[in-house]
Design a protein around this motif. Structure first.
Motif, PDB file in Angstrom:
ATOM      1  N   GLY A 109       0.815  -1.189   0.000  1.00  0.00           N
ATOM      2  CA  GLY A 109       0.000   0.000   0.000  1.00  0.00           C
ATOM      3  C   GLY A 109       0.853   1.244   0.000  1.00  0.00           C
ATOM      4  N   VAL A 124       0.552   5.421   0.422  1.00  0.00           N
ATOM      5  CA  VAL A 124      -0.375   6.375   1.013  1.00  0.00           C
ATOM      6  C   VAL A 124       0.216   7.779   0.930  1.00  0.00           C
ATOM      7  CG1 VAL A 124      -1.614   6.997   3.128  1.00  0.00           C
ATOM      8  CG2 VAL A 124      -1.142   4.582   2.626  1.00  0.00           C
ATOM      9  N   LEU A 131       1.909   3.916   9.800  1.00  0.00           N
ATOM     10  CA  LEU A 131       1.741   3.203   8.529  1.00  0.00           C
ATOM     11  C   LEU A 131       3.066   2.620   8.062  1.00  0.00           C
ATOM     12  CD1 LEU A 131      -0.707   5.655   6.698  1.00  0.00           C
ATOM     13  CD2 LEU A 131      -1.281   3.651   8.080  1.00  0.00           C
ATOM     14  N   VAL A 168       4.772   5.712   2.631  1.00  0.00           N
ATOM     15  CA  VAL A 168       4.002   6.916   2.895  1.00  0.00           C
ATOM     16  C   VAL A 168       4.715   8.127   2.302  1.00  0.00           C
ATOM     17  CG1 VAL A 168       2.952   8.328   4.695  1.00  0.00           C
ATOM     18  CG2 VAL A 168       3.327   5.883   5.101  1.00  0.00           C
ATOM     19  N   VAL A 202      -0.463   6.564  -5.833  1.00  0.00           N
ATOM     20  CA  VAL A 202      -0.856   6.179  -4.474  1.00  0.00           C
ATOM     21  C   VAL A 202      -2.221   5.493  -4.476  1.00  0.00           C
ATOM     22  CG1 VAL A 202       0.469   8.071  -3.461  1.00  0.00           C
ATOM     23  CG2 VAL A 202      -1.978   8.380  -3.873  1.00  0.00           C
ATOM     24  N   VAL A 206      -4.150   5.486  -1.399  1.00  0.00           N
ATOM     25  CA  VAL A 206      -4.983   6.162  -0.393  1.00  0.00           C
ATOM     26  C   VAL A 206      -4.420   7.561  -0.172  1.00  0.00           C
ATOM     27  CG1 VAL A 206      -5.761   6.127   2.028  1.00  0.00           C
ATOM     28  CG2 VAL A 206      -5.496   3.965   0.786  1.00  0.00           C
ATOM     29  N   GLY A 211      -4.668  10.503   2.742  1.00  0.00           N
ATOM     30  CA  GLY A 211      -5.131  10.839   4.085  1.00  0.00           C
ATOM     31  C   GLY A 211      -5.011  12.333   4.301  1.00  0.00           C
ATOM     32  N   VAL A 270      -6.659   1.435   6.682  1.00  0.00           N
ATOM     33  CA  VAL A 270      -5.937   2.039   5.553  1.00  0.00           C
ATOM     34  C   VAL A 270      -5.379   0.929   4.649  1.00  0.00           C
ATOM     35  CG1 VAL A 270      -3.923   3.414   4.894  1.00  0.00           C
ATOM     36  CG2 VAL A 270      -5.427   4.218   6.716  1.00  0.00           C
ATOM     37  N   ALA A 282      -6.289   0.437   0.756  1.00  0.00           N
ATOM     38  CA  ALA A 282      -5.232   0.405  -0.263  1.00  0.00           C
ATOM     39  C   ALA A 282      -5.401  -0.820  -1.149  1.00  0.00           C
ATOM     40  CB  ALA A 282      -3.853   0.406   0.401  1.00  0.00           C
TER      41      ALA A 282
END
Ligand SMILES: Nc1nc2c(ncn2[C@@H]2O[C@H](COP(=O)(O)OP(=O)(O)OP(=O)(O)O)[C@@H](O)[C@H]2O)c(=O)[nH]1
Ligand SMILES: [Mg+2]
Lengths: 256, 141
Positions: free
Chosen positions: B5, B7, B28, B35, B56, B58, B60, B124, B128
């Protein structure tokens, strides 16, 4: 799109076409496939056309926090003013425990996010030591195929000498902070042998002159038969000295 | 290597407090995700382009004051750019009435103060994975 027999191959061909056209989403998706080392990523690479000319790859290395990302941000502005299309690949370390990463280099390059002549991608090192990620040469090939004139690669900045960069970059820029003194001595063995341009960034510091002289004298010790290595001073936050750095980089890139 | 994932943690609007995003970034990361962290005051078009280039799964958005009011605009901009698969979550202080509006606008999840580390990480990660599946279906098309 209809699901005919050749559907998958046709979608791959179409993707490669969009990459060659410089379409950011297609480049981005392909980089993810390459990073994840998928079969699709391999197929994309195999289908890329042979480049007309080799990629001009500039490596930016230096200790943590010396200003690599900020300097790249200023370099992008300078190179864009010269109408070059710029690709940036910034590598940050993955956690050896979780495999996750916080990729923070882009904070310094925010103002270029919406310029279609600039493609920036953060890459996690994913267990690779030496300041890069395992797939960096493949990602470079891809972004080069997408028509970016100059590729800038930011290494992790381990504080050690990230010599792996010299295998993928043809112009290596090493950054130093003013007032390092003894640390410069320690770095001498590694980076001075491989760097093409030395830069003292944070030249707004009063220690800048001393560090410049120190680097010059260490270069002089190597003897006169060695290639010339320019030593420059920059203030990445204001852009001072960055035009000259761009000149030197472009000189080297065109002479390779 | 597995894709756990990716983010983007960012802040749109005027509020400068990004301590929350920094903490969530480490949660994360420690759960194996990658991230991108941008800091405050980002413009919506820049966030869209950044999310695009970074591919990406997700986004946030941290909001302590009124920044969450801009999130429907972000979701709209993502959809217009063809990035509707990206899941958007909001973390911070969001009054209940406005929370409903955000969910209607397409926000996948709101993390209120006191949300546990486990719930943030698990949800999350699940979002993802959902976003990835959507992309893979595109590939087959
Ligand atoms: N005074 C001054 N500050 C600078 C200069 N260049 C960078 N900085 C600041 O130094 C800090 C770190 O800069 P970065 O560009 O993130 O450094 P980096 O080398 O990319 O850092 P890592 O990627 O974490 O290794 C930021 O707060 C910059 O604003 C400079 O020339 N002068
Ligand atoms: Mg950096």
């Amino acid at each position: 799109m209809s699901a005919v027999d050749t559907g998958r191959d046709r979608s791959l061909e179409a993707l490669v076409e969009r990459i060659v056209d410089g379409h950011p989403r297609s480049i981005a998706r392909a980089i993810t496939e390459i990073e994840d080392q998928t079969a699709r990523g391999e197929s994309i690479l195999q289908q890329l056309p042979e480049p007309d000319q080799p990629a001009a790859v500039v490596g930016i290395t230096g200790p943590p926090g010396v200003g690599k990302s900020t300097l790249i941000n200023a370099l992008i502005t300078e190179l864009r003013a010269r109408e070059l299309r710029v690709g940036v690949l910034s590598v940050d370390p993955s956690s050896p425990v979780s495999g996750g990463a916080v990729l923070g280099d882009r904070i310094r390059m925010a103002r270029h996010a919406s310029d279609p002549g600039v493609f920036i991608r953060s890459l996690a090192s994913r267990g690779q030591i030496g300041g890069l990620c395992r797939t960096i040469d493949r990602v470079i090939r891809l972004v080069h195929a997408a028509g970016f004139d100059l590729l800038i690669v930011e290494t992790v900045g381990t504080g050690q000498v990230d010599v792996a960069i010299t295998e993928v970059a043809n112009t290596n820029v090493a950054l130093f902070a003013p007032g390092l003194g003894d640390e410069i001595q320690a770095l001498k063995a590694g980076i001075l042998e491989v760097a093409d341009i030395l830069v003292v960034n944070r030249a707004d510091s009063p220690h800048t002159r001393g560090t410049l002289l120190e680097l010059e004298s260490m270069l002089a010790l190597r003897g006169t038969e060695q290639r010339r290595v320019p030593v420059l001073a920059t203030i990445a936050t204001t852009g001072e000295g960055v035009a000259e750095l761009a000149d030197r980089i472009l000189d080297l890139a065109s002479s390779d | 290597m597995n894709h756990r994932g990716k983010v983007l943690l960012t802040k749109i609007g005027l509020d400068a407090h990004d301590r929350g995003s920094r903490i969530v970034a480490t949660y994360l990361r420690d759960a194996g995700m990658e991230v991108i962290y941008t800091g405050p005051w980002q413009q919506i078009p820049d966030v869209v382009n950044l999310a695009d280039q970074e591919d990406v799964d997700v986004i946030g958005i941290s909001s302590l004051a009124t920044d969450h009011a801009l999130v429907p605009g972000l979701i709209q901009a993502l959809r217009e750019a063809g990035l509707g698969h990206i899941r958007v979550v909001v973390g911070g202080i969001v009054p209940n009435a406005e929370a409903d509006e955000l969910i209607q606008a397409g926000v996948a999840r709101i993390f209120h103060p006191g949300a546990s580390r486990e719930s943030i990480v698990q949800e999350v990660e699940a979002l993802a994975a959902e976003a990835r599946t959507t992309i893979e279906q595109d590939h087959q098309a």
